[in-house]
Design an enzyme around this catalytic site. Sequence first.
Site, short mmCIF file in Angstrom:
data_model
loop_
_atom_site.label_atom_id
_atom_site.label_comp_id
_atom_site.label_asym_id
_atom_site.label_seq_id
_atom_site.Cartn_x
_atom_site.Cartn_y
_atom_site.Cartn_z
N HIS A 168 84.85 34.61 24.89
CA HIS A 168 83.58 34.98 25.53
C HIS A 168 83.59 34.76 27.03
O HIS A 168 83.33 35.68 27.80
CB HIS A 168 82.43 34.19 24.91
CG HIS A 168 81.17 34.24 25.72
ND1 HIS A 168 80.31 35.31 25.65
CD2 HIS A 168 80.64 33.39 26.64
CE1 HIS A 168 79.30 35.11 26.49
NE2 HIS A 168 79.47 33.94 27.11
N HIS B 113 84.15 36.56 32.04
CA HIS B 113 83.88 36.85 30.64
C HIS B 113 84.61 38.11 30.21
O HIS B 113 84.08 39.21 30.32
CB HIS B 113 82.37 37.03 30.44
CG HIS B 113 81.57 35.81 30.82
ND1 HIS B 113 81.33 35.46 32.12
CD2 HIS B 113 80.97 34.87 30.06
CE1 HIS B 113 80.60 34.36 32.16
NE2 HIS B 113 80.36 33.96 30.94
N HIS C 60 45.28 25.13 30.96
CA HIS C 60 45.01 26.38 31.66
C HIS C 60 44.86 26.21 33.16
O HIS C 60 44.70 27.19 33.88
CB HIS C 60 43.74 27.03 31.09
CG HIS C 60 43.96 27.69 29.76
ND1 HIS C 60 44.51 27.02 28.69
CD2 HIS C 60 43.73 28.96 29.32
CE1 HIS C 60 44.59 27.85 27.66
NE2 HIS C 60 44.14 29.02 28.01
N GLU D 67 53.32 37.91 28.99
CA GLU D 67 53.42 37.65 30.44
C GLU D 67 54.84 37.85 30.94
O GLU D 67 55.07 38.38 32.05
CB GLU D 67 52.95 36.23 30.76
CG GLU D 67 51.51 35.91 30.39
CD GLU D 67 51.33 35.53 28.93
OE1 GLU D 67 52.35 35.39 28.21
OE2 GLU D 67 50.17 35.38 28.50
#
Lengths: 659, 659
Positions: free
Chosen positions: B261, B29, B472, B410
């Site tokens: 890029h 890059h 959950h 988190e």
Amino acid sequence: MTNSAQANEMANAIRSLAMDAVEKANSGHPGLPMGVADIATVLFTKVMKFDPKHPWWADRDRFILSAGHGSMLLYASLYLLGYEDMTIDQLKQFRQLGSKTAGHPEYHFAPGIETTTGPLGQGIANSVGFAVAEAKLAAEFGSDLVDHYTWVIAGDGCLMEGVSQEAISLAGHLKLNKLVVIWDNNNITIDGRVSNADSTDQIARFKACGWNTIEIDGLDQAQVEKALLDAKKSKDKPTLIAAKTIIGFGAPTKADSHGVHGSPLGAAELAGAKQQLGIDYPAFEIPSHTLNAWRAAGTRSENARGDWEGRLASAKPELRAEFERRIAGKLPANWNETIEAFKAKLVADKPKVATRKSSQLALEVINKVLPETIGGSADLTGSNLTNTPETLPFTATDRAGRYMRYGIREHEMAAAMNGIALHKGLIPYGGTFLVFTDYARPAIRLSAIMSQKVIYVMTHDSIGLGEDGPTHQPVEHLSTLRAIPNLLVFRPADAVETLECWQLAIEAEQPSILALSRQNLPALRTETVTGNPSAKGAYVIAGDQNADAVIFATGSEVTIAVQSLELLKAQGISAKVVSVPSQELFYAQSQEYRDSVIGKPKAKVAIEAGIEMSWLKLLGDKGRFIGMHSFGASAPAEALYEHFGITSKAIVEAVMAQL
Amino acid sequence: MTNSAQANEMANAIRSLAMDAVEKANSGHPGLPMGVADIATVLFTKVMKFDPKHPWWADRDRFILSAGHGSMLLYASLYLLGYEDMTIDQLKQFRQLGSKTAGHPEYHFAPGIETTTGPLGQGIANSVGFAVAEAKLAAEFGSDLVDHYTWVIAGDGCLMEGVSQEAISLAGHLKLNKLVVIWDNNNITIDGRVSNADSTDQIARFKACGWNTIEIDGLDQAQVEKALLDAKKSKDKPTLIAAKTIIGFGAPTKADSHGVHGSPLGAAELAGAKQQLGIDYPAFEIPSHTLNAWRAAGTRSENARGDWEGRLASAKPELRAEFERRIAGKLPANWNETIEAFKAKLVADKPKVATRKSSQLALEVINKVLPETIGGSADLTGSNLTNTPETLPFTATDRAGRYMRYGIREHEMAAAMNGIALHKGLIPYGGTFLVFTDYARPAIRLSAIMSQKVIYVMTHDSIGLGEDGPTHQPVEHLSTLRAIPNLLVFRPADAVETLECWQLAIEAEQPSILALSRQNLPALRTETVTGNPSAKGAYVIAGDQNADAVIFATGSEVTIAVQSLELLKAQGISAKVVSVPSQELFYAQSQEYRDSVIGKPKAKVAIEAGIEMSWLKLLGDKGRFIGMHSFGASAPAEALYEHFGITSKAIVEAVMAQL
């Protein structure tokens, strides 16, 4: 409190049912329903468009409880509005095995539950997909048939999760003006005041992302109504309504504290709350005048729905048929023949390309025959090859576009695709690198829980991506994705298999991952076959059916396995290669089919440029695995395959060690 | 371009090396190093504090290249500054097997690389942890010993990732004024212009999160220098420097486009760039006057470091010893005896508590003896039980605090813990529910890649959490975490095992997950033993050593397994239970030890309230697994264990089916 007596009674009906159900279950979250009851009352009884008697009406407004722990708000409202499935008995069975009233709202459990929420941030992230789907379908089918809003209630937790930023920046960029997020701004999280952990100026943050913002007292129903109606007028921005509320409103000692977030109130506090709120009726027994008012409000949109049915009936027959096909999720009549014809061409052409390129070739056919696909990539279009000539971008100014420029937002891409699929009418697919499924995993898991047709195009699927190194090389990912229940993980070996896997993904009523190579691969499936062998998950792709050695392989390693056959033959060993494009589908076959594929070999080898975990079942005690036992490294692909010993030579050694 | 000739030459040295290395590797890059070279030049040669001859100097400024794909910016700068390991040969070996110059910066590969970056957003997310560690250690040891800055270069991709929001909102809330993020504002992503996918007003967004912001032309070194020095003056806010740059600056046709890029320039474009930039020297050959200027700048902080060494030498002996112990990551002399003493107490007390509570009991001892622990939770303190009397919060006004109120973040929690651990001097641990490891997985993977001592306290580790339901309830998570190389996954069965696992996690030079129950569990380890049996990963916890049946179990299921022994005995079957607190540690033992634990049983069963995938190796062809084969459900825990058949009775049946 400036609400009228009736307005209060209607909101208190929610509060009462929520308190009672949580108390009876001895588990649950009363705080949110108590704080947000006024908002829900106004939203459901005065603003939203839906018909409890026809809950899946295609042009209904969608409601998403992003703060899914407050599920009793939704269940109570659905009961009060007259949704048939949501009986008072269901409310009494809150959080019990087999009930429709699970701890968090579960899609499929009852009409009116538009998506599964609970993991924070997912609902607001889904909602962007709902709003995209609405805008796209409106552009396709006209606002006579598609003209509805997406309403979200989100808590502080949703707004703190990173995925919320991906969601709101994408929604603002796309100017999704029919998306309205109501922020339950109660300043309480599980650990205490929001100010303990966050000082963000949320209004400024949403404005920075191109949102319209409105601030209100969420306990004042007149303010709520005005805000909701104002939000509907927004022409070029999604709207955030910052509604100041009080968690556990009415609870004498626990209101405005984290004590009321996630536990039953307890008998005394519950009695005190009811007294303070003026609730003088027994548990689960809403007075008839209040229930009647709710039920009457539930019928508000019956005429609108009737008018809509009329417009649909009088639409051009082709438009109507196409609309109904799309909403029903049926594939067009020419689907199969189109795929078969292209497969025949691939068998003849034998392209030697990367499977990511094969995927693009498949998409060029699929996107032509299926106008319902809506593609996209998390800023890796040229790498994922998820675009085709049809996929002009869906933008703020071109809602007819079929390609989502998701930006560098893998998590939101997955969550938005869930929303698009849940909306119905479109089939979303989106790409990133396989390793970055980690970023999207909470939403991928929800695709699987909800059994949604979401197709993940995950390229650069092994150390074969080469120099980018260990952070970009999936190692554990094929196994860890196979570990998710109800998710199909495909890793095709060549152009024909890739097409077959795409066919299966499109036809499946569950999510799929396509793991695709960066590197070129030869054509292996060069003969015409009937049907779709990949549909059985695994099949003999080369070698003798009754061989002494069986070599299981997927994707780019099938080529290596096939190359080993010659080497084995030179050693006098008969072997066959079983291509395993999908373990899940293979395990779903009869024992008889599986036995016929595996045979009774003296040696078993599996080769995959990932870890062995998901292969142990096929290999058993004696089989050997060739693959990765550590993170990868930065080097050209060929050097890495050699370095990590993922070679035909290794296969030969592994076979010979067993004979 | 207002830079002086020398300033340009120094920046061009970076550009030149980056272009050459990418071209030679034929991969990489070049765009970022070319655009950001001026910023790096000023930062490294005029502003940052570090000493290439003592690269691990504890009080050095930290530099984090969050946009890790621009790795050649870092490697080139380290070479130019005179870091011994970063030779010109290493630059020529960019992206080759075994080089220090991997595709993305890899921690451990060479001094000056402070963290592994590449997965976008991780660097900026780490940086918050670095800045927390600096502030905390400064409060403990004084600014004479700890007084440095954390500098980050982040790209548009980093800012679009959701984790960046978690990072910047936490950093702003904590007023981490010594954190400076330089945004490489080049308006280009892989798919094209940023404006294709994002319209966020980043300045407004950072301001909304409590940041100081500065806007500059990032190609003007004078502006850069002023901005960096101004940022250092910020007293109560982290600083964002929005630096307008041009990706691939100097490339005649590819600059300011995504074409520059992530691919080599190609010979013609490279030659054109060098001509345009005035680079007239051969590849990899920096003119001596430019190299000398860089090398001289590399020595700038030698005196500062000398002074610091003097202050350390003259500090109070206890303070100095403690500082050196902490930075070296050594445990105090009384560590072992403290743990042993508490273990003896637990053996005597036999507490019947959830392992999350056992973890808190362990922490009450650990936090007393180890002042270096810094705890926290993602807003689940009362559930994770990660707090102890010692853990006053680390806040904007109390830097001596030992507890991070991470908020509902988190992912950032995990990434910040990586930063804290990488900084040295502290041992981070943090809690959430096990299922939400999915939200943090990219950062957990980096803990493992970097082998950092980060301890994840993951409670509510199975369907045993009950009513919250499938969203959950972890099902696949124990297997999918075990799948990550170099990660220790502990699932202790009672209070004694929990303490032992905590001991192992603290002593390990790699990350650990502690999977802990919500529900109470009886004491099983009620007899005194020498050493730490959990250290071997698995051991016989009950039953006859030479039994006919072996039952492997972890965590809450060890109790169920032990209960089955009586039932089996009633059937005349001798059996033993092997507790497996850590599969990784068990596989690390000798074959002899493993054989001695397993024996030669006629029946093998494994029981765990998760999927079977990670158990197949132990079970082999004939063993049976009792656990989960689908997502969970919402109901009380006992009902779920019965519903999913995770019972002693099922063990008996599975054993008998094999005999």
